[in-house]
Structure formats: C-alpha cells, structure tokens
Design a protein around this motif. Structure first.
Motif, PDB file in Angstrom:
ATOM      1  N   VAL A 166      -3.773  -4.012  -7.752  1.00 31.15           N
ATOM      2  CA  VAL A 166      -5.260  -4.097  -7.589  1.00 31.15           C
ATOM      3  C   VAL A 166      -5.693  -2.817  -7.146  1.00 31.15           C
ATOM      4  O   VAL A 166      -6.931  -2.404  -7.585  1.00 31.15           O
ATOM      5  N   ILE A 167      -5.162  -2.203  -5.954  1.00 35.69           N
ATOM      6  CA  ILE A 167      -5.753  -0.902  -5.665  1.00 35.69           C
ATOM      7  C   ILE A 167      -5.934  -0.128  -6.996  1.00 35.69           C
ATOM      8  O   ILE A 167      -6.792   0.740  -6.940  1.00 35.69           O
ATOM      9  N   ASN A 168      -4.744   0.088  -7.521  1.00 35.94           N
ATOM     10  CA  ASN A 168      -4.759   1.025  -8.523  1.00 35.94           C
ATOM     11  C   ASN A 168      -5.944   0.925  -9.763  1.00 35.94           C
ATOM     12  O   ASN A 168      -6.638   1.863  -9.839  1.00 35.94           O
ATOM     13  N   ARG A 169      -6.249  -0.252  -9.870  1.00 39.22           N
ATOM     14  CA  ARG A 169      -6.932  -0.955 -11.121  1.00 39.22           C
ATOM     15  C   ARG A 169      -8.497  -0.489 -10.241  1.00 39.22           C
ATOM     16  O   ARG A 169      -9.320  -0.114 -11.068  1.00 39.22           O
ATOM     17  N   GLN A 189      -0.830   4.525  -3.096  1.00 36.48           N
ATOM     18  CA  GLN A 189      -1.546   3.518  -3.202  1.00 36.48           C
ATOM     19  C   GLN A 189      -0.851   2.267  -2.517  1.00 36.48           C
ATOM     20  O   GLN A 189      -1.539   1.269  -2.150  1.00 36.48           O
ATOM     21  N   GLN A 190       0.631   2.313  -2.234  1.00 37.27           N
ATOM     22  CA  GLN A 190       1.223   1.067  -1.877  1.00 37.27           C
ATOM     23  C   GLN A 190       0.804   1.056  -0.236  1.00 37.27           C
ATOM     24  O   GLN A 190       0.474  -0.214  -0.031  1.00 37.27           O
ATOM     25  N   GLN A 191       0.655   2.305   0.294  1.00 38.63           N
ATOM     26  CA  GLN A 191       0.339   2.231   1.537  1.00 38.63           C
ATOM     27  C   GLN A 191      -1.148   1.681   2.029  1.00 38.63           C
ATOM     28  O   GLN A 191      -1.493   0.715   2.793  1.00 38.63           O
ATOM     29  N   ILE A 192      -1.845   1.914   1.095  1.00 38.04           N
ATOM     30  CA  ILE A 192      -3.355   1.562   0.979  1.00 38.04           C
ATOM     31  C   ILE A 192      -3.384  -0.235   0.945  1.00 38.04           C
ATOM     32  O   ILE A 192      -4.031  -0.686   1.630  1.00 38.04           O
ATOM     33  N   ALA A 193      -2.738  -0.506  -0.040  1.00 37.63           N
ATOM     34  CA  ALA A 193      -2.661  -1.959  -0.377  1.00 37.63           C
ATOM     35  C   ALA A 193      -2.114  -2.660   0.752  1.00 37.63           C
ATOM     36  O   ALA A 193      -2.665  -3.887   1.188  1.00 37.63           O
ATOM     37  N   GLU A 194      -1.071  -2.040   1.410  1.00 41.77           N
ATOM     38  CA  GLU A 194      -0.427  -2.767   2.537  1.00 41.77           C
ATOM     39  C   GLU A 194      -1.529  -2.935   3.700  1.00 41.77           C
ATOM     40  O   GLU A 194      -1.617  -3.762   4.368  1.00 41.77           O
TER      41      GLU A 194
END
Lengths: 130, 161
Positions: free
Chosen positions: A54-57, A41-46
């Motif tokens: 935010v992405i997780n939520r 999810q960190q990669q998606i967020a970046e």
C-alpha cells in the motif's frame, strides 16, 4: 517545424498537477531520507500499521491518498507537509474570480435656501451647516 | 543537413507552464505519437492500477516533468524514465509507456505511446505487445527517419537527462 501545445484544459491541469506535486514532494522527501539514513518502505508501513504494498503504491502515485495519509507518511519519515493557498494573480487564470462588489454608498443631500441651512444625510449620519 | 528541428515530420510539443517554470528539456513527437496523443490517449480509461490521474492527465504530468526539468528518477527505487537496449528509452506513467529515444542531451523523441496493461500478462492471457517488440518498433522508426547521424545520443543517464 510545427509545434503543438498539449492542453488538457485548465481545470484538469490544475487538479492533476497538484496531485502530482504532492506525490513529487513525498518522493523527494523520501529520497532525501533514504540518502541520509537507512529507511525502507517496510518500516514506514509498520509505523503506519499498513502493508508495504500500500505504501509503495501511494508513494509511486498509483493510489489516491487522503490528506491524512500524506501527513502520516511524511511524519513517519520525520517530515511534515507545508500547505498554503493564494489568489491567482490577475491575468493568469482562464476563468478569473469575480470581482468583489463593494456596496455603493448611499448619499442623500438636502439643501434649504429659505433659512440658510444646508443639511446633508449620508448613511444615516446628518451634518448640518448654517 | 537533416536535424530534428528541420525535418518536416517532427512536432515540438509544448505545454502550459506555471509561474517560475521554464523549458529545461525538449520533447519532439513523431507522427505515430501525435496520432496516439490526439486519438488514442483521450479515450483511454485508467487501467488495472486504478491510478488517481486519468491517462490524459498522466501524459500531461510526464511531459510536464520532463519539460520543466524535474528529476526523472530517484536512486534505484523510482524510475519515470528508463534506458532500454539499443539506446531506446521509455517514459513511464501508471497507464502509459512512451517509447522513443534521446536525440541529444535533454531532447526526447517520442515515437509512439503504449498502454501499460498491453505490456503485462493477465493470468493466462499473454501481453498484447512485448517490450522487445516495442523496442524493435522504435529502432525501425528511427532507422527509417531521414535524419543525419548520429540519430541518437549515447552516454550515462545523468549526462543525457
């Protein structure tokens, strides 16, 4: 044994289940990608210039997503949304759509018996039979 | 013989299914769950998470997911259904916790519904009820139930769900 049909109403059900369906599809896509390759999810967020929280939520369905964000998250993991609409089949909607009204044809006919001529006027088109 | 479908206090929950959706799993409710469903959940507002669905819609969503056989977890990062100690189980939404157990594979018994925020600490404010207390309530309800043994199923997640 009694049974109970839990019904929140068609309007609420249609709306909320659509939101849930979009969330489910994003989760399914993400799970598929996670199974195939390392993606976080960190990669998606970046990729999207936002935070992992935010992405997780959004992926968990804890935050409303814009249509744009739905497409962006899918894009970030190499997927794309596919969306289509269709008319609800007759009998499957509590509130059926109104029937389309076709304008009635205007038919006007006149007949003459004095000179053996029959004149028919339909939608401003005239046919004459002798 | 006292089984879940012939004792008088259980209610089988059904929901409206869409086209090409079928009942793949079953959900039975006990009286406390029915009271929560009828009188408590409709009055609940979304909690601290400010979820896009109302608690009532979340309940429809989780029942729908369970009944039509959708995946209840994806790997380790997403769990809509979690096994707890003593073979009690918890169905989760943003604002609701449905406590109960799995009677037989694909058959969930809902004991009662909790409000997620009541199980979380708010700053210095303690939780209204702990998860341990909720689990103990489930066990107590299950023990009192006039049901033939085994009253619950045991096994690994994929075999039960």
């Amino acid at each position: 044994m009694p049974s109970f049909e839990f019904d929140i109403g068609e309007q609420a059900r249609i709306g909320s289940r659509f939101i849930a369906h979009v969330r489910d599809e994003i989760q399914r896509a993400l799970f598929s990608e996670k199974s195939a390759r390392k993606i976080t999810q960190q990669q998606i967020a970046e990729e999207l210039g936002t935070s992992r929280a935010v992405i997780n939520r959004q992926i968990m369905g804890l935050e409303n997503m814009t249509l744009r964000r739905v497409a962006e998250i899918l894009w970030a993991i190499g997927w794309e949304p596919h969306f289509e609409v269709r008319r609800i089949p007759v009998g499957e909607n509590q509130h059926p759509a109104p029937q389309l009204i076709t304008p009635a044809l205007s038919i006007k006919a006149t007949a003459s018996t004095t000179n053996g001529t029959v004149s028919i006027v339909q939608n401003n088109l005239r046919a004459v039979a002798r | 013989m006292a089984t879940l479908d012939n004792i008088p206090i259980t209610t089988k929950i059904t929901i409206s299914l869409g086209r090409r959706e079928f009942e793949e799993r079953q959900f039975y409710a006990l009286p406390a769950f029915m009271n929560d469903l009828r009188n408590v959940v409709p009055a609940l507002q979304t909690g601290r998470l400010d979820a896009p669905l109302s608690p009532l819609e979340q309940l429809d969503d989780i029942l729908h997911r369970w009944i039509i056989g959708k995946p209840m977890r994806y790997g380790r990062w997403l769990n809509d259904l979690s096994p707890q100690d003593s073979e009690t189980w918890e169905l989760k939404t943003a604002d609701l916790r449905i406590f109960g157990w799995i009677y037989r594979p694909k058959i969930f018994v809902g004991a009662f519904i909790g409000y997620t925020d009541h199980y979380k600490r708010h700053g210095n404010q303690p939780a209204v009820e702990s998860y341990d207390a909720a689990r103990n309530r489930v066990i107590e309800i299950r023990n009192r139930l006039d049901l033939d043994e085994p009253k619950f199923a045991t096994g690994v997640f994929d075999a039960l769900v």
